[in-house]
Structure formats: structure tokens, C-alpha cells
Design an enzyme around this catalytic site. Structure first.
Site, mmCIF file in Angstrom:
data_model
loop_
_atom_site.group_PDB
_atom_site.id
_atom_site.type_symbol
_atom_site.label_atom_id
_atom_site.label_comp_id
_atom_site.label_asym_id
_atom_site.label_seq_id
_atom_site.Cartn_x
_atom_site.Cartn_y
_atom_site.Cartn_z
ATOM 1 N N GLU A 124 0.826 -1.221 0.000
ATOM 2 C CA GLU A 124 0.000 0.000 0.000
ATOM 3 C C GLU A 124 0.853 1.261 0.000
ATOM 4 O OE1 GLU A 124 -1.964 -0.448 3.774
ATOM 5 O OE2 GLU A 124 -3.321 -2.019 3.088
ATOM 6 N N PRO A 125 1.691 1.453 -1.003
ATOM 7 C CA PRO A 125 2.548 2.642 -0.973
ATOM 8 C C PRO A 125 1.773 3.920 -1.287
ATOM 9 C CG PRO A 125 2.839 1.491 -3.046
ATOM 10 C CD PRO A 125 1.897 0.652 -2.217
ATOM 11 N N GLY A 126 2.083 4.975 -0.596
ATOM 12 C CA GLY A 126 1.514 6.288 -0.897
ATOM 13 C C GLY A 126 2.635 7.241 -1.278
ATOM 14 N N ARG A 127 3.314 7.711 -0.240
ATOM 15 C CA ARG A 127 4.390 8.682 -0.414
ATOM 16 C C ARG A 127 5.416 8.266 -1.482
ATOM 17 N NH1 ARG A 127 5.948 11.887 3.943
ATOM 18 N NH2 ARG A 127 4.910 10.349 5.274
ATOM 19 N N TYR A 143 5.110 18.390 11.347
ATOM 20 C CA TYR A 143 6.161 17.421 11.688
ATOM 21 C C TYR A 143 7.540 18.057 11.746
ATOM 22 C CZ TYR A 143 2.730 14.310 9.310
ATOM 23 O OH TYR A 143 1.611 13.642 8.867
ATOM 24 N N CYS A 161 -1.712 33.510 10.258
ATOM 25 C CA CYS A 161 -1.429 34.120 11.552
ATOM 26 C C CYS A 161 -1.086 33.071 12.600
ATOM 27 C CB CYS A 161 -2.624 34.953 11.989
ATOM 28 S SG CYS A 161 -3.014 36.186 10.746
HETATM 29 C C1 LIG Z 1 -1.012 6.047 5.282
HETATM 30 C C2 LIG Z 1 -1.118 4.600 5.012
HETATM 31 C C3 LIG Z 1 -0.418 4.021 3.953
HETATM 32 C C4 LIG Z 1 0.519 4.796 3.074
HETATM 33 O O1 LIG Z 1 1.653 5.239 3.770
HETATM 34 P P1 LIG Z 1 2.877 5.862 2.968
HETATM 35 O O2 LIG Z 1 3.859 6.163 4.019
HETATM 36 O O3 LIG Z 1 2.378 7.079 2.288
HETATM 37 O O4 LIG Z 1 3.351 4.836 2.004
HETATM 38 C C5 LIG Z 1 -0.608 2.677 3.708
HETATM 39 N N1 LIG Z 1 -1.424 1.928 4.487
HETATM 40 C C6 LIG Z 1 -2.098 2.446 5.529
HETATM 41 C C7 LIG Z 1 -2.978 1.585 6.334
HETATM 42 C C8 LIG Z 1 -1.966 3.797 5.829
HETATM 43 O O5 LIG Z 1 -2.622 4.312 6.876
#
Ligand SMILES: *Cc1c(COP(=O)(O)O)cnc(C)c1O
Length: 416
Positions: free
Chosen positions: A273-276, A316, A342
Site C-alpha cells: 500500500e505505498p503512498g508517499r 512534523y 497568523c
Molecule cells: C497512510 C497509510 C499508507 C501509506 O503510507 P505511505 O507512508 O504514504 O506509504 C498505507 N497503508 C495504511 C494503512 C496507511 O494508513
């Protein structure tokens, strides 16, 4: 190759000069590179070649339909955390049968929506959620496919706000509790056990904690198999980090290698489940300097983007590279790059050496993930425009919000 590079001193997104983006769509503006998105996805796919694997893009990192559409066309799955994200995925042409639904607080309405649309799996995070899902599925006359999100209790060694796999945090169920919960799931009439899931945190740079988590998850899968609970898939979450400053994240293939060797010879399908890692370095935030201000101790570059556009520095203390779009003569001076909001926490960068004048454009780099997605209207600021660049073409993926949109749906109490 970076999707953002200089030609004749001018920073470009692929073939488009950023000055041209600003002229067409104004600032602040998020700019994404299509090639960069697809290149990262291809890197993931190559690392998984020859395996039964599904990459489920984590929508929360960047949920613009133009981005989801690119991933949907490439056959990606999606990891969602709300009903809203599911509808976005479907609107972008994504296949619900490739959607996994994560998150600790799924409502009954969200469950119903996801069941009706036929998602691949609910990543269930508690006993109470499992019972609710069984009840909701029962009312619809369906069986809900589930994986339990297990908290493997490993230290991902990342920022505490984005570390999710330790014993003390709100995500998932403990390894010891998982066994009992799987037994319960097996008894529930409207639950169908599909898999197991974990996700230990974000911006992970070291493959070791992820491999350790995978080892614990696989051990648990084997214990389940011994009880006759057979899993179709193993979901190892996201979290792979990217370079913001001087981090040295491993190549995706190197990050995955120790995990994939643990998985060798297994029958279950693998999900990630990659996002970043897919979108972070495919985007930047383009902003213009409104004022240069000499304070008593520090110099400020006051820009037209703010913490409401890019929250990561304030939230962060995250570091983003800040580049002038046009290179200028001189060594420059140290600036605090701040927005108009502000709050003293409203900064995009501290102590940056820049040779700039008022009116110049700056590019805040590595802003493709958790940038626009975390933006707000704080200070009644309209949300930024978003542009997707493809070669020499730029596509307005979302126009800047209009001022009158800000309060169009609000209404005062009628006067008596
Ligand atoms: C946020 C999240 C991701 C993605 O995380 P990244 O650091 O962006 O890869 C994958 N799985 C779950 C359950 C998340 O909460």
C-alpha cells in the site's frame, strides 16, 4: 532522472517551464509530473515481477482524480481510509474489486457503501469493528471479506506522528489478540476471512523493521493455517520513505528484497500500500514571494503559500527543499520562508540561503504526498490550484478555489 530540472537557468516540470505554469494558473499551485508517477509505479511493479502481487496506492497521500486516474489506468489497486476516498477512486475509473479499506473508525454507512460497491477487503482494526461489519453485511445479505490489521510491535524508527506499528498506538490488533479474533471471524456468518494486513509507519528508510514485521505476520499466518484458517492474501502496507533532504532511501527493489525473500514459495497473493513513495517526489508546490522583510534578527521571505497549503513543516517540522525557479546572481542571504497565516508555526522552510527578490517564484520540492491532501481553508484561504504536467502539456487538474466558494454553503441563523 528528476522530473524537475533546470534548462537555461529556469526550473521546468518535464517540458514545461514553471514560469509558464504560474502565468497560466497563478500561485500557490501544486505541480505534478505524470512521468514521475508512472516511473515510480513501474519501479514497484518491476520489483514484484513474476509474483502474484497487487500494488494498492494509498489514496490519502494525494487523492486528486487526475492522479487516481493515472494509477487506475495502469491497473493499480487502491488503499482507502474513508467512503469519500472510495467514491473518488470509482469516479476516477478505479476498480472497487482492487480496493482495500483501512482505518480504525469505519462507520456503518462507509461499510455499507464499500459492501455495495464490492471492495476487495476490509482491513479490520478491532473486535468491535468486526462485529459491526458482520451486522452491516448481514443486513445487506452479503459476506464481508476481511483481513485483520495486526500490529506487529516493531519500531519503524520514524517520526512518532507517523509511526503506527508500536504496541502503544491506536492502529491494528496485537499479535496475541489476533488469533482469537480470527477464530471469532470464522464463526461470524457474514464475515469471510480473506487475508492479514499490517502497516508499521511512514517515511521508512530502513528495510529491517518492515522485514521484521513481515516475519511476524507470516508466523501468524502459519499459526492460522495450522487451525485451518487459510488466507488468500498478505498485505504488508506502505511506508517506504523518500528523499526530502539528505536521506538515502533504498531503491524500491532493495527495500522489498528482504521481504520478498521471506515470502518465497508462499501461495498467498501479496499486497503493498505505498503512498508517499509513488507521489512524494512527483510533485512540488509553486509559490511567489510577496514581500522580503528584514526583521531585527532574521530575514523573512513572505510567500503566497502557507501552512494551510503545505502542513508538513508546521506539523512534523518536516524539511522540504526550496529552490528559486529562476537562478539569480549572488550568494543570497538566509531567509525564513513563511506564509501569510497568523501562526508562528506557519513556515515552509527555515534558514534557507536564497538569492531572490520580491515577486520571484519558489518551488517547494517533494510536495506530491500529504501536501494538497492535508490542505485546509484556514484563514479563509482558497485552496491552491493543481496542475498535472505531461511532457510539454499542462493539465489543470483542479482550479484554484474561488473566494465565494469558501462560504457558499454556510448560513446564519434566520432572524426572528
Ligand atoms: C497512510 C497509510 C499508507 C501509506 O503510507 P505511505 O507512508 O504514504 O506509504 C498505507 N497503508 C495504511 C494503512 C496507511 O494508513
Amino acid at each position: 532522472m528528476s522530473p524537475f530540472s533546470r534548462r537555461d537557468g529556469l526550473l521546468h516540470a518535464e517540458g514545461v517551464p514553471l514560469t509558464q505554469v504560474a502565468a497560466a494558473h497563478g500561485t500557490p499551485c501544486y505541480v505534478y509530473s505524470r512521468a514521475a508517477l508512472l516511473e515510480r509505479l513501474a519501479e514497484f511493479r518491476q520489483a514484484l515481477a513474476g509474483r502474484d502481487a497487487l500494488v494498492c496506492y494509498a489514496v490519502k497521500a494525494n487523492s486528486n482524480l487526475a492522479i487516481l486516474d493515472q494509477f487506475a489506468r495502469a491497473g493499480c489497486g487502491f488503499d482507502i481510509v474513508s467512503g469519500g476516498e472510495l467514491l473518488r477512486v470509482i469516479a476516477a475509473g478505479g476498480d472497487p474489486a482492487r480496493v482495500v479499506f483501512s482505518g480504525v473508525g469505519k462507520t456503518a454507512d462507509e461499510m455499507r457503501l464499500a459492501l455495495e460497491r464490492g471492495i476487495l477487503c476490509f482491513n479490520v482494526e478491532s473486535a468491535a469493528e468486526l462485529e459491526r461489519l458482520d451486522a452491516v453485511a448481514g443486513r445487506l445479505g452479503r459476506r464481508a471479506p476481511v483481513a485483520l490489521r495486526v500490529n506487529p510491535d516493531v519500531d519503524a524508527k520514524t517520526h512518532p506522528y507517523i509511526s503506527t506499528g508500536l504496541r502503544g498506538n491506536k492502529f491494528g490488533v496485537a499479535v496475541d489478540a489476533a488469533l482469537a479474533l480470527y477464530r471469532r471471524a470464522r464463526e461470524l456468518p457474514h464475515i469471510e476471512i480473506a487475508g492479514i494486513a499490517c502497516h508499521i509507519g511512514s517515511q521508512l528508510l530502513d528495510p529491517a523493521p518492515a522485514a521484521e514485521a513481515a516475519r511476524k505476520i507470516l508466523a501468524l499466518a502459519d499459526r492460522l493455517a495450522a487451525e485451518g484458517i487459510v488466507l488468500r492474501h498478505i498485505d504488508l502496507g506502505g511506508g517506504i520513505g523518500i528523499r526530502y533532504r539528505d536521506e538515502t532511501p533504498p531503491a524500491i527493489a532493495d527495500y522489498l528484497a528482504p521481504i520478498l525473500s521471506l515470502l518465497a514459495g508462499r501461495k498467498e497473493r501479496i499486497l503493498f500500500e505505498p503512498g508517499r513513495a509513488l507521489v512524494g517526489n512527483a510533485g512540488l508546490l509553486l509559490t511567489r514571494i510577496e514581500y522580503l522583510k528584514q526583521g531585527e534578527e532574521k530575514n523573512f521571505a513572505v510567500v503566497d503559500a502557507a501552512m494551510n497549503d503545505l502542513l508538513r513543516p508546521a506539523l512534523y517540522d518536516a524539511w522540504h527543499e526550496i529552490l528559486p525557479v529562476q537562478v539569480a546572481e549572488g550568494d543570497g542571504v538566509l531567509y525564513q520562508v513563511v506564509g501569510p497565516v497568523c501562526e508562528s508555526g506557519d513556515f515552509l522552510g527555515k534558514d534557507r540561503r536564497l538569492a531572490v527578490r520580491a515577486g520571484d517564484l519558489l518551488a517547494v520540492m517533494s510536495a506530491g504526498a500529504y501536501g494538497m491532501a492535508m490542505s485546509s481553508n484556514y484563514n479563509s484561504r482558497p485552496r491552491a490550484a493543481e496542475v498535472l504536467v505531461d511532457g510539454e502539456r499542462m493539465h489543470l487538474a483542479r482550479p484554484r478555489e474561488a473566494l465565494d466558494q469558501l462560504f457558499a454553503s454556510e448560513s446564519p441563523l434566520p432572524r426572528a
